[in-house]
Design a protein around this motif. Structure first.
Motif, short mmCIF file in Angstrom:
data_model
loop_
_atom_site.label_atom_id
_atom_site.label_comp_id
_atom_site.label_asym_id
_atom_site.label_seq_id
_atom_site.Cartn_x
_atom_site.Cartn_y
_atom_site.Cartn_z
N UNK A 244 22.46 38.94 34.23
CA UNK A 244 22.07 37.56 33.97
C UNK A 244 20.56 37.55 33.79
N UNK A 245 20.12 37.22 32.59
CA UNK A 245 18.70 37.25 32.31
C UNK A 245 18.21 35.81 32.11
N UNK A 246 17.75 35.21 33.21
CA UNK A 246 17.20 33.85 33.15
C UNK A 246 18.20 32.88 32.51
N UNK A 247 19.43 32.94 33.01
CA UNK A 247 20.51 32.12 32.43
C UNK A 247 20.45 30.72 33.03
N UNK A 248 20.38 29.71 32.18
CA UNK A 248 20.38 28.33 32.69
C UNK A 248 21.81 27.85 32.89
N UNK A 249 22.07 27.26 34.08
CA UNK A 249 23.35 26.57 34.31
C UNK A 249 23.03 25.19 34.90
N UNK A 250 23.84 24.19 34.57
CA UNK A 250 23.57 22.85 35.11
C UNK A 250 23.97 22.74 36.58
N UNK A 251 23.56 21.67 37.23
CA UNK A 251 23.92 21.44 38.65
C UNK A 251 25.44 21.50 38.85
N UNK A 252 26.19 21.07 37.83
CA UNK A 252 27.65 21.03 37.94
C UNK A 252 28.27 22.43 37.94
N UNK A 253 27.45 23.47 37.82
CA UNK A 253 27.98 24.84 37.91
C UNK A 253 28.28 25.22 39.36
N UNK A 254 27.79 24.42 40.31
CA UNK A 254 28.00 24.77 41.73
C UNK A 254 29.49 24.77 42.07
N UNK A 255 29.93 25.86 42.71
CA UNK A 255 31.31 25.91 43.21
C UNK A 255 31.36 25.52 44.68
N UNK A 256 30.22 25.58 45.33
CA UNK A 256 30.07 25.09 46.70
C UNK A 256 28.69 24.46 46.79
N UNK A 257 28.50 23.51 47.70
CA UNK A 257 27.14 22.97 47.88
C UNK A 257 26.16 24.07 48.26
N UNK A 258 24.89 23.84 47.99
CA UNK A 258 23.86 24.83 48.34
C UNK A 258 23.99 25.20 49.81
#
Ligand SMILES: Cc1cc2nc3c(=O)[nH]c(=O)nc-3n(C[C@H](O)[C@H](O)[C@H](O)COP(=O)(O)OP(=O)(O)OC[C@H]3O[C@@H](n4cnc5c(N)ncnc54)[C@H](O)[C@@H]3O)c2cc1C
Length: 424
Positions: A244-258
């Motif tokens: 993964x080279x500086x891959x942007x994902x949105x907040x909705x990519x979370x599978x669990x909360x931080x």
């Protein structure tokens, strides 16, 4: 001559719920009619079992652990692992890859439900996971679970080397995962990372760290698959390297909360025991094969019986003893899954995982010795079962060594106890 009736994967089916019987029967039909006949091909070509996943999708099994309210089958832990074991009986690579997909829904599903979150976190998690579940249920998308990095992180002894930097609207992910099953086949890679967040507090050194579990779209710019895949066994998992080279994902990519992953890892250890059901199935398959081989019932082989020799009877009895010991621990720990198991249950879980992984390989080795030279031919499944079975106890985070390591320590030390404290 009447063919043998092979044992139910869960032992006595009368101990199961009607729903469990129904789902295991579905897995059995798919496994027997579709997956077993195709298994040699994925193994020979080291190719992903795409057709099998299409069948799993059509049967609704991609959503096995998605809550019923969101269109899934709503299976609990015990139901899922019994289904997974039945699939493993017919194609190890399919069952193991399927587990990587199902874990994304199980960890974000009933495991997350059992953990502590504040109301805002829970509402946000419910909103986001509904998006992931809709992809799986409505669009048939496949998730995977790249976890291992080649360092100490996958054993739980160090933070993930893969980093996710919090930015406006999402995260930027950089890192590398090895042995990423379903690479090239999954639509989303469920990546475990170390979250980095800028902090205004000088005490934090400018950055806060936490755990984060993100679904990275396979087609996102910066996602690269590399490396060869020509292993001893489990060849259909296609577990290549992901970068993964500086891959942007949105907040909705979370599978669990931080941060929730660490709570899950500490409080719900059964989350790491979902690899072994595949190997429970492989152990059963080795026994099934041996019985039918010794009875002269293997399709395509001359109907030569070998069951009358006492040595064969002893060997097959030894296999059955090991198999039933394995199944007993498998079923007991499957039914004990839950948050905050007591120390005894946790130790039983390490013992069960270790036993399944090691016994699967021991049963396969005994099957090869008992059935003899012809059973080793590539035209028969036993040599593949033998090779596949070798992989189980190598898999992190609970390799056979690490199970023994944890079990030994926990047998001898109470929580928080150290020799310094005792000596003082
Ligand atoms: C078929 C297959 C499919 C896989 N699929 C996936 C997947 O989808 N996702 C994924 O994340 N991983 C996957 N893995 C990877 C797997 O979990 C291991 O990470 C991988 O096999 C690399 O292990 P290693 O032996 O090189 O690890 P190493 O870290 O080199 O460990 C070597 C051995 O040392 C011991 N060890 C490691 N760390 C410690 C420690 N801190 N303390 C004491 N002992 C230690 C362990 O017993 C381990 O077996 C897969 C592996 C296989 C074989």
């Amino acid at each position: 001559m009447a063919a043998t009736v092979t044992p139910h994967i869960a032992g006595n089916p009368a101990t199961l719920t009607a729903r469990q019987r129904e789902l295991i029967a579905l897995a059995s039909r798919l496994g027997r009619d579709r997956f077993a006949p195709r298994a040699a091909r994925w193994d020979r070509e080291a190719a992903f079992p795409t057709e099998n996943f299409a069948d799993l999708r059509d049967a609704g099994l991609l959503g096995i652990c998605v809550p019923a309210a969101q269109g899934g089958l709503g299976a609990d832990f015990a139901t899922y692992v019994m289904v997974a074991a039945e699939l493993g009986r017919h194609c190890g690579s399919t069952a193991l890859s399927y587990n990587m997909h199902v874990c994304s829904t199980m960890w974000s599903g009933f495991i997350a439900d059992a953990l502590d979150m504040n109301a805002a976190q829970r509402a946000d998690h419910n909103r986001i996971r509904a998006l992931h579940y809709a992809r799986i249920i409505d669009e048939g998308r496949i998730y995977s679970q790249p976890f291992s990095e080649g360092g100490a992180a996958a054993a739980g002894k160090a933070p993930w080397g893969t980093r996710a930097l919090k930015v406006d609207g999402g995260y930027r992910v950089t890192g590398r995962k090895i042995f990423a099953s379903l690479s090239g086949a999954a639509d989303y890679y469920g990546v475990l990372c170390t979250l980095e967040r800028r902090s205004a507090d000088p005490g934090d050194g400018g950055t806060l760290h936490d755990s984060l579990y993100l679904a990275v779209p396979a087609g996102a710019p910066g996602v690269v698959i590399s490396g060869d895949w020509d292993p001893l066994g489990m060849r259909g998992t296609v577990s290549r390297t992901l970068s993964f080279d500086d891959v942007f994902v949105p907040d909705e990519a979370r599978l669990m909360p931080e941060g929730l992953y660490w709570q899950a890892a500490a409080r719900y250890p059964h989350m790491f025991a979902t690899l072994s059901p595949t190997y429970m199935g492989i152990a059963q398959a080795a026994q099934d094969f041996t019985v039918s081989y010794l009875r002269g019932e293997v399709p395509g082989m001359p109907p030569v019986k070998r069951r009358m020799y006492p040595t064969k009877q002893i060997a097959v009895a030894q296999m059955r003893v090991m198999l039933e010991q394995t199944r007993a621990l498998f079923l007991q720990t499957a039914r004990e899954a839950g948050v905050d198991p007591d120390r005894d249950a946790r130790m039983r879980l390490y013992a069960a995982h270790y036993t399944i992984m090691e016994n699967a390989n021991a049963i396969c080795a005994l099957a090869v010795r008992t059935c003899g030279g012809q059973s080793m031919l590539k035209s028969l499944p036993l040599e593949r079962l033998y090779r596949d079975s070798r992989c189980g106890s190598l898999m992190l985070p609970w390799t056979a060594e690490l199970c023994i390591d944890r079990l030994g320590r926990e047998c001898l030390y109470e929580a928080g106890e150290s020799d310094e404290a005792i000596d003082a």
